[in-house]
Design an enzyme around this catalytic site. Structure first.
Site, PDB file in Angstrom:
ATOM      1  N   GLY A 120       0.816  -1.206   0.000  1.00 26.07           N
ATOM      2  CA  GLY A 120       0.000   0.000   0.000  1.00 26.07           C
ATOM      3  C   GLY A 120       0.845   1.249   0.000  1.00 26.07           C
ATOM      4  O   GLY A 120       1.999   1.252  -0.457  1.00 26.07           O
ATOM      5  N   SER A 121       0.291   2.318   0.527  1.00 29.93           N
ATOM      6  CA  SER A 121       0.946   3.614   0.488  1.00 29.93           C
ATOM      7  C   SER A 121       2.080   3.716   1.496  1.00 29.93           C
ATOM      8  O   SER A 121       2.122   2.974   2.489  1.00 29.93           O
ATOM      9  CB  SER A 121      -0.073   4.723   0.787  1.00 29.93           C
ATOM     10  OG  SER A 121      -0.493   4.647   2.137  1.00 29.93           O
ATOM     11  N   GLY A 127       0.522   4.733   4.903  1.00 35.79           N
ATOM     12  CA  GLY A 127      -0.116   3.611   5.581  1.00 35.79           C
ATOM     13  C   GLY A 127       0.887   2.605   6.095  1.00 35.79           C
ATOM     14  O   GLY A 127       0.773   2.101   7.216  1.00 35.79           O
ATOM     15  N   GLY A 128       1.894   2.307   5.288  1.00 32.70           N
ATOM     16  CA  GLY A 128       2.915   1.361   5.709  1.00 32.70           C
ATOM     17  C   GLY A 128       3.736   1.878   6.871  1.00 32.70           C
ATOM     18  O   GLY A 128       4.081   1.126   7.787  1.00 32.70           O
ATOM     19  N   GLU A 134       5.442  -3.332   1.450  1.00 30.27           N
ATOM     20  CA  GLU A 134       5.800  -2.778   0.145  1.00 30.27           C
ATOM     21  C   GLU A 134       5.067  -1.465   0.003  1.00 30.27           C
ATOM     22  O   GLU A 134       3.837  -1.423   0.003  1.00 30.27           O
ATOM     23  CB  GLU A 134       5.409  -3.731  -0.988  1.00 30.27           C
ATOM     24  CG  GLU A 134       5.823  -3.205  -2.353  1.00 30.27           C
ATOM     25  CD  GLU A 134       5.043  -3.830  -3.489  1.00 30.27           C
ATOM     26  OE1 GLU A 134       4.526  -3.074  -4.327  1.00 30.27           O
ATOM     27  OE2 GLU A 134       4.929  -5.073  -3.513  1.00 30.27           O
ATOM     28  N   CYS A 140       2.581  -0.141  -8.904  1.00 33.74           N
ATOM     29  CA  CYS A 140       3.669   0.338  -8.054  1.00 33.74           C
ATOM     30  C   CYS A 140       4.998   0.363  -8.791  1.00 33.74           C
ATOM     31  O   CYS A 140       5.965   0.925  -8.300  1.00 33.74           O
ATOM     32  CB  CYS A 140       3.775  -0.511  -6.792  1.00 33.74           C
ATOM     33  SG  CYS A 140       4.202  -2.216  -7.116  1.00 33.74           S
TER      34      CYS A 140
END
Length: 509
Positions: A215-216, A219-220, A239, A276
């Protein structure tokens, strides 16, 4: 098996913390029951899931197309990739190389003094929490790479569904749990939960021993910080994306810039730029802005826009593009728009500007937009690469006689995959694949794609001077599971094993 908060064909309210706790506790029981399953049995569970997804493919793709606005052909290819990956992992664990079984027999004449009997192999971590991605509803979601590799390693999985395709997540989870039930896997080995509160409780739960996330960066990073604050920090395989810079040398540009620009246009707009691995930066020799604009207009004249995955992603894309476009020293080559179905945007800046403001190279625009950077001399390129953060991929568009050794070495320092005269969108699932990279591309040194992804969810344990009858099967001299063993420094690969290598399969990302 369970799908906490879900029933077949029906979406229920978000999973309560009490339900999450029940799902994790059931997963722990399933892990304890299933951890000693031999490779053939575990491979059969993965193959059963693959068959179930194939059987339900029409219904799954229909829901995915409705929820994500992605093309049916794209979704069919992504589901095919997911099924292939499960079968590839099944073949890999039948081979047994992931155990890394190593046996040192007792040796009284060992060079540093008498050596006891030592035997080491890899064991599964336990319950793994997995967070699904919005942009890959099959390949990086309910039964995507993290879930599949964790199950292959011998772990149990509790998956937190992404709200961008909640109905698809429910349907996929039901297909998975039905397949595992039919294959005789322990009940609770896989569960689905929904909602932010359940996701936070999943990360915090003391029985969860690792977390996978796609994700972003924001968020990560939030999950990474939360995991670090646990009384027992655990591995976090996040990731978080990247810019995926492409460097075109003067020789390559002079000989085939038409080809380079055609590939660039196709790659940065593929899937509406929601990969991505989208090339968000293209470094080119200075002095060709008008030519670049003209060819890109031609290449994109037949581009068919589509809606982005969600309103939230659309808003984030618009903000990112507007912010970069409003930066000093940035011009517009192609003025796209932020309509419901946005058209492509291409921005232009110079090496001098990015040296003054390296942040220009670090703004991910998750959608059909990219930034072209003009440089004056090839000697600038290693230094410009040094301004980049960690990348999933970097690419060299170069000629065979180009002296790019310093640049290639620098790109290897900052990225997980370096391409020569290709484009980064398209991540094959195979043995040598590496999909990762230094932070902020990922939070670990591992891969989330390919057979090596299985090893993320394993850890080594050594047994010293154990009675033969009490040793795990991969460490017994008789080798009942017929796995590769390194015995006293020499590898032994049993003949006639049940595993075999298979052809690789192209995927998306």
């Amino acid at each position: 098996m369970s799908a906490a908060g879900l029933s077949a064909g029906t979406l229920q309210p978000a999973t309560a913390v009490a339900q999450l706790n029940e799902a994790v506790e059931a997963a722990q029981r399933a892990f304890e029951q299933g951890r000693q399953a031999d490779p053939a049995r575990r491979a059969g569970w993965l193959e059963a899931i693959a068959a179930g997804l194939e059987q339900d493919s029409a219904g799954l793709v229909e829901i995915a197309a409705r929820e994500t606005h992605l093309a049916v052909a794209r979704l069919e290819g992504e589901l095919k990739r997911t099924v292939f990956q499960l079968r590839l992992f099944a073949a890999e664990i039948r081979l047994g190389e992931h155990f890394d079984a190593t046996i040192d027999h007792a040796d009284p004449a060992w060079g540093m003094g008498p050596r006891p009997d030592l035997r080491r192999y890899n064991v599964p971590l336990g319950v793994v929490g997995v967070f699904g991605a919005s942009n890959f509803p099959f390949a990086f979601s309910v039964m995507g790479g993290d879930s599949a590799s964790a199950l292959a390693a011998g772990c149990a999985v509790v998956h937190k569904a992404h709200d961008a395709h909640a109905e698809l997540a429910a349907r996929t989870a039901r297909t998975v749990t039905d397949a595992l039930d039919g294959a005789g896997a322990p009940s609770g080995l896989f569960a689905l939960v929904t909602g932010r509160q359940a996701g936070e409780a999943l990360v915090d739960h003391p029985l969860v021993k690792a977390v996978g996330f796609t994700g972003s960066t924001a968020g990560g990073r939030a999950l990474l910080n939360r995991i670090a604050a646990r009384p027992e920090p655990i591995p976090f395989f996040g990731e978080l994306g990247g810019i995926n810079a492409v460097f075109a040398t003067p020789k390559a540009w002079a000989s085939r810039r038409t080809e380079i620009l055609a590939g660039y246009a196709a790659s940065f707009t593929l899937g509406m730029g929601q990969f991505c691995t989208k090339p968000g930066l293209l470094f080119v020799p200075a002095g060709h802005a008008a030519e670049i604009r003209g060819q890109l207009e031609q290449e994109l004249s037949a581009f068919t826009p589509a809606r982005l995955l969600s309103e939230r992603l659309h808003a984030g894309y618009a903000d990112a593009v507007a912010g970069l476009r409003g930066s000093g020293g940035v011009d517009v080559l192609l003025a796209g728009d932020f309509a419901e179905e946005p058209s492509p945007t291409v921005l232009l800046t110079t090496a001098a500007e990015v040296r003054k403001n390296p942040g220009l190279l670090r703004q991910e625009m998750f959608g059909p937009a990219s930034l072209v950077v003009e440089y004056q001399d090839q000697a600038e390129l290693p230094g410009l690469a040094g301004l980049l953060e960690g990348q999933l991929t970097t690419t060299l568009q170069a000629e065979e006689d180009d002296d790019v050794a310093a640049l290639a070495a620098r790109l290897a320092d900052i990225s997980g995959r370096v391409l020569w005269n290709g484009w980064p969108t398209g991540v094959t699932v195979s043995y040598a694949q590496h999909h990762g990279g230094p932070y902020p591309a990922t939070t670990s040194a591992t891969t989330s794609v390919g057979t090596a992804a299985i090893r993320r969810f394993l850890r080594p344990v050594a047994y010293q001077s154990f009675p033969a009858a009490r040793l795990p099967e991969p460490l017994q001299d008789g080798n009942p599971w017929r796995v590769p063993q390194r015995v006293d420094g020499v590898w032994h690969h049993p003949s006639g094993g049940s595993g075999s290598r298979t052809s690789s399969g192209e995927g998306l990302q």
